[in-house]
Motif scaffolding. Sequence first.
Motif, mmCIF file in Angstrom:
data_model
loop_
_atom_site.group_PDB
_atom_site.id
_atom_site.type_symbol
_atom_site.label_atom_id
_atom_site.label_comp_id
_atom_site.label_asym_id
_atom_site.label_seq_id
_atom_site.Cartn_x
_atom_site.Cartn_y
_atom_site.Cartn_z
ATOM 1 N N LEU A 1 -2.960 -6.286 1.622
ATOM 2 C CA LEU A 1 -1.645 -5.732 1.256
ATOM 3 C C LEU A 1 -1.127 -6.635 0.182
ATOM 4 O O LEU A 1 -0.850 -7.796 0.520
ATOM 5 C CB LEU A 1 -0.580 -5.311 2.255
ATOM 6 C CG LEU A 1 -1.212 -4.224 3.182
ATOM 7 C CD1 LEU A 1 -0.287 -4.003 4.463
ATOM 8 C CD2 LEU A 1 -1.419 -2.797 2.541
ATOM 9 N N ARG A 2 -0.379 -5.998 -0.828
ATOM 10 C CA ARG A 2 0.480 -6.826 -1.748
ATOM 11 C C ARG A 2 1.523 -7.486 -0.876
ATOM 12 O O ARG A 2 2.166 -7.038 0.217
ATOM 13 C CB ARG A 2 1.003 -5.969 -2.591
ATOM 14 C CG ARG A 2 0.149 -5.381 -3.782
ATOM 15 C CD ARG A 2 0.532 -4.751 -4.990
ATOM 16 N NE ARG A 2 1.183 -3.494 -4.363
ATOM 17 C CZ ARG A 2 1.946 -2.791 -4.849
ATOM 18 N NH1 ARG A 2 2.226 -2.896 -6.051
ATOM 19 N NH2 ARG A 2 2.045 -1.305 -4.144
ATOM 20 N N PRO A 3 1.938 -8.650 -1.211
ATOM 21 C CA PRO A 3 3.087 -9.186 -0.262
ATOM 22 C C PRO A 3 4.203 -8.820 -0.377
ATOM 23 O O PRO A 3 4.909 -8.654 0.685
ATOM 24 C CB PRO A 3 3.038 -10.782 -1.314
ATOM 25 C CG PRO A 3 2.048 -11.172 -1.966
ATOM 26 C CD PRO A 3 1.355 -9.421 -2.223
ATOM 27 N N SER A 4 4.572 -7.939 -1.352
ATOM 28 C CA SER A 4 5.999 -7.238 -1.293
ATOM 29 C C SER A 4 5.889 -6.038 -0.087
ATOM 30 O O SER A 4 6.690 -5.712 0.389
ATOM 31 C CB SER A 4 6.125 -6.208 -2.559
ATOM 32 O OG SER A 4 5.149 -5.683 -2.966
ATOM 33 N N GLU B 1 3.657 -5.998 2.475
ATOM 34 C CA GLU B 1 3.467 -6.841 3.527
ATOM 35 C C GLU B 1 4.713 -7.262 4.388
ATOM 36 O O GLU B 1 4.855 -7.382 5.618
ATOM 37 C CB GLU B 1 2.476 -8.119 3.553
ATOM 38 C CG GLU B 1 1.774 -8.863 4.871
ATOM 39 C CD GLU B 1 1.076 -7.791 5.810
ATOM 40 O OE1 GLU B 1 1.234 -7.674 6.844
ATOM 41 O OE2 GLU B 1 0.300 -7.425 5.175
ATOM 42 N N LYS B 2 5.729 -7.756 3.366
ATOM 43 C CA LYS B 2 6.973 -8.053 4.034
ATOM 44 C C LYS B 2 7.777 -6.884 4.642
ATOM 45 O O LYS B 2 8.573 -7.016 5.588
ATOM 46 C CB LYS B 2 7.825 -8.671 3.032
ATOM 47 C CG LYS B 2 7.430 -10.208 2.493
ATOM 48 C CD LYS B 2 8.588 -10.682 1.627
ATOM 49 C CE LYS B 2 8.153 -10.706 0.256
ATOM 50 N NZ LYS B 2 8.884 -11.226 -0.558
ATOM 51 N N ARG B 3 7.677 -5.707 4.049
ATOM 52 C CA ARG B 3 8.282 -4.580 4.502
ATOM 53 C C ARG B 3 7.597 -3.836 5.630
ATOM 54 O O ARG B 3 8.253 -2.925 6.277
ATOM 55 C CB ARG B 3 8.497 -3.681 3.210
ATOM 56 C CG ARG B 3 9.556 -4.291 2.478
ATOM 57 C CD ARG B 3 9.341 -3.634 0.989
ATOM 58 N NE ARG B 3 10.447 -4.341 0.068
ATOM 59 C CZ ARG B 3 10.312 -5.299 -0.348
ATOM 60 N NH1 ARG B 3 9.505 -6.490 -0.453
ATOM 61 N NH2 ARG B 3 11.388 -5.786 -1.329
ATOM 62 N N ARG B 4 6.385 -3.859 5.670
ATOM 63 C CA ARG B 4 5.435 -3.224 6.702
ATOM 64 C C ARG B 4 6.103 -3.306 8.381
ATOM 65 O O ARG B 4 6.245 -2.227 8.854
ATOM 66 C CB ARG B 4 4.308 -3.835 6.987
ATOM 67 C CG ARG B 4 3.320 -2.980 7.642
ATOM 68 C CD ARG B 4 1.823 -3.448 7.699
ATOM 69 N NE ARG B 4 0.643 -2.792 8.209
ATOM 70 C CZ ARG B 4 -0.396 -2.968 8.471
ATOM 71 N NH1 ARG B 4 -0.755 -4.117 7.987
ATOM 72 N NH2 ARG B 4 -1.240 -2.280 9.172
ATOM 73 N N PRO B 5 6.810 -4.353 8.638
ATOM 74 C CA PRO B 5 7.274 -4.475 10.058
ATOM 75 C C PRO B 5 8.620 -3.157 10.308
ATOM 76 O O PRO B 5 9.165 -3.077 11.141
ATOM 77 C CB PRO B 5 8.026 -5.775 10.235
ATOM 78 C CG PRO B 5 6.952 -6.732 9.360
ATOM 79 C CD PRO B 5 6.671 -5.836 8.126
ATOM 80 N N PHE B 6 9.055 -3.179 8.990
ATOM 81 C CA PHE B 6 10.297 -2.337 9.028
ATOM 82 C C PHE B 6 9.980 -0.708 8.732
ATOM 83 O O PHE B 6 10.884 0.167 8.559
ATOM 84 C CB PHE B 6 11.174 -2.470 7.759
ATOM 85 C CG PHE B 6 11.722 -4.096 7.853
ATOM 86 C CD1 PHE B 6 13.075 -4.299 8.560
ATOM 87 C CD2 PHE B 6 11.097 -5.035 7.425
ATOM 88 C CE1 PHE B 6 13.556 -5.273 8.670
ATOM 89 C CE2 PHE B 6 11.606 -6.402 7.649
ATOM 90 C CZ PHE B 6 12.886 -6.531 8.361
ATOM 91 N N VAL B 7 8.962 -0.266 8.835
ATOM 92 C CA VAL B 7 8.226 0.998 8.643
ATOM 93 C C VAL B 7 8.592 1.614 10.053
ATOM 94 O O VAL B 7 8.255 1.185 11.323
ATOM 95 C CB VAL B 7 6.817 1.247 8.523
ATOM 96 C CG1 VAL B 7 6.434 2.505 8.590
ATOM 97 C CG2 VAL B 7 6.517 0.737 6.933
ATOM 98 N N GLU B 8 9.180 2.769 10.001
ATOM 99 C CA GLU B 8 9.483 3.571 11.503
ATOM 100 C C GLU B 8 8.724 4.770 11.388
ATOM 101 O O GLU B 8 8.313 5.401 10.315
ATOM 102 C CB GLU B 8 11.129 3.901 11.431
ATOM 103 C CG GLU B 8 11.824 2.835 11.914
ATOM 104 C CD GLU B 8 13.279 3.098 11.961
ATOM 105 O OE1 GLU B 8 13.568 4.072 12.019
ATOM 106 O OE2 GLU B 8 14.093 1.949 11.873
#
Length: 103
Positions: A57-60, A62-69
């Motif tokens: 995954l692109r770094p941008s 990957e950073k947001r992945r934990p915030f997916v609901e």
Amino acid sequence: MFRLNSATMGVPQARERIFFIGRKKSLKLPDLKLEFNKPPVSFGAIADRNSTSHPPLRPSIEKRRPFVEYGDQNLKFADARYRNLTTYNAFFSTYILYDDTVP
């Protein structure tokens, strides 16, 4: 005219399409019956969990992945949570697939 959804045809996608079929009356063909009742194919049924050919995954992302609901349709919601904002202006073109949904 027929409205058909590929999800009922054993295809792993949910796309409705309209089909127009023209036939000469002089051929006196029987009426067409296009009814498909295959069970939908979910993403989990076709996902290759052991694939090694996909790029990371692109770094941008990957950073947001934990915030997916669960239920988010794209990353714009995760981006807003990541940035602690209530507006959505990025990642609108992504699509999040879940194991129990038809792609």
